[in-house]
Design a protein around this motif. Structure first.
Motif, short mmCIF file in Angstrom:
data_model
loop_
_atom_site.label_atom_id
_atom_site.label_comp_id
_atom_site.label_asym_id
_atom_site.label_seq_id
_atom_site.Cartn_x
_atom_site.Cartn_y
_atom_site.Cartn_z
N ALA A 112 -0.19 -11.43 -0.70
CA ALA A 112 0.94 -11.14 0.18
C ALA A 112 1.41 -9.70 0.05
N ALA A 113 1.07 -9.04 -1.05
CA ALA A 113 1.51 -7.66 -1.26
C ALA A 113 0.72 -6.66 -0.43
N ALA A 114 -0.47 -7.03 0.02
CA ALA A 114 -1.33 -6.06 0.72
C ALA A 114 -0.67 -5.43 1.95
N PRO A 115 -0.04 -6.20 2.84
CA PRO A 115 0.62 -5.57 3.99
C PRO A 115 1.74 -4.62 3.59
N GLU A 116 2.45 -4.94 2.51
CA GLU A 116 3.52 -4.05 2.04
C GLU A 116 2.95 -2.72 1.54
N VAL A 117 1.79 -2.79 0.88
CA VAL A 117 1.13 -1.56 0.42
C VAL A 117 0.77 -0.69 1.62
N GLU A 118 0.19 -1.31 2.63
CA GLU A 118 -0.18 -0.54 3.83
C GLU A 118 1.07 0.03 4.52
N ARG A 119 2.14 -0.76 4.58
CA ARG A 119 3.37 -0.26 5.21
C ARG A 119 3.91 0.96 4.46
N ASN A 120 3.88 0.90 3.14
CA ASN A 120 4.35 2.04 2.36
C ASN A 120 3.49 3.28 2.60
N TRP A 121 2.19 3.07 2.73
CA TRP A 121 1.33 4.21 3.06
C TRP A 121 1.73 4.80 4.42
N GLN A 122 1.88 3.94 5.41
CA GLN A 122 2.20 4.42 6.75
C GLN A 122 3.55 5.15 6.77
N GLU A 123 4.50 4.67 5.98
CA GLU A 123 5.85 5.24 6.02
C GLU A 123 5.99 6.51 5.17
N PHE A 124 5.32 6.53 4.01
CA PHE A 124 5.57 7.61 3.06
C PHE A 124 4.36 8.46 2.70
N GLY A 125 3.16 8.00 3.07
CA GLY A 125 1.98 8.63 2.52
C GLY A 125 1.21 9.59 3.40
#
Length: 222
Positions: free
Chosen positions: A53-66
């Motif tokens: 379940a954490a995988a989409p959150e990791v991708e969201r953080n990349w899109q937002e901050f990375g």
């Protein structure tokens, strides 16, 4: 200044701050690092469902901050979302599980994992196989009790993990031991000083892996 984004797939901001401090201590001059935590989910991932379940959150953080970062560290053992970030970001990405296992296995060393999360044992073994290291992986040794309770007590955590490291070496024949978990980062650094066999702290291993990908250095580690 080249920026590194450390993504904590757990939701604990205190854990993120601890991880960022560990990573910052490993970076050479000319680099900065900041952290991003999961907006939802547990403060500490302890089973495969939470890891997935954490995988989409990791991708969201990349899109937002990375998007303006030179590289990314995924800082949960199991590396959730790492392939999503690699596909979306086109920048070097290091996962703490992948990096620490590869470092532990250098030179054909047999390695084990000491950690606190029994429900992630199969996911960890699967990661070793995925990396082509199944033949070198001696298995996992686990601490007793609730992992979240143990992780909240730094002294008890270090001592419990020390026992698991000893078991990896004495019972399983491991020549190196990985401490399996981002929230275990401070204990991992302390344990690396206590044993004659290499004890791999996963966050520093991920920093070293990322720097190699960025061609900052190409130095073999113990």
């Amino acid at each position: 200044m080249r920026h590194i984004l450390l993504i904590n797939p757990n939701s604990s901001t205190a854990t993120t701050e601890m991880m960022v401090a560990i990573a910052a201590a490993e970076l050479p001059p000319g680099f900065s690092v900041s952290g991003a935590s999961a907006r939802s989910g547990p403060g500490m991932i302890v089973n495969s469902a939470e890891l997935e379940a954490a995988a989409p959150e990791v991708e969201r953080n990349w899109q937002e901050f990375g998007r303006h970062s030179a590289g990314v560290i995924v800082s949960a053992f199991g590396d959730p979302g790492i392939e999503r970030v690699r596909a979306a970001g086109k920048v070097p990405v290091a996962g703490i599980c992948e990096a620490s296992m590869l470092e532990a296995a250098q030179g054909g060393r047999r390695f084990g994992v000491a950690t606190v999360t029994p429900e992630l044992a199969e996911a960890i073994a699967a990661k070793a196989r995925q990396l082509g290291l199944g033949g070198l992986y001696t298995g996992i040794r686990l601490t007793a009790g609730d992992p979240r309770v143990l992780a909240a007590d730094p002294l008890a955590l270090e001592e419990a993990l020390a026992q698991s490291v000893q078991e990896c070496v004495e019972l399983d024949g491991a020549q190196a031991v990985v401490i399996g978990g981002g929230p275990l980062g401070q204990a991992a650094i302390a344990l690396a000083r206590r044993f004659t066999v290499p004890v791999i702290a996963p966050i520093p291993a991920a920093v070293r892996d990322l720097l190699r990908q960025l061609d900052v250095f190409d130095t073999a580690v113990a």
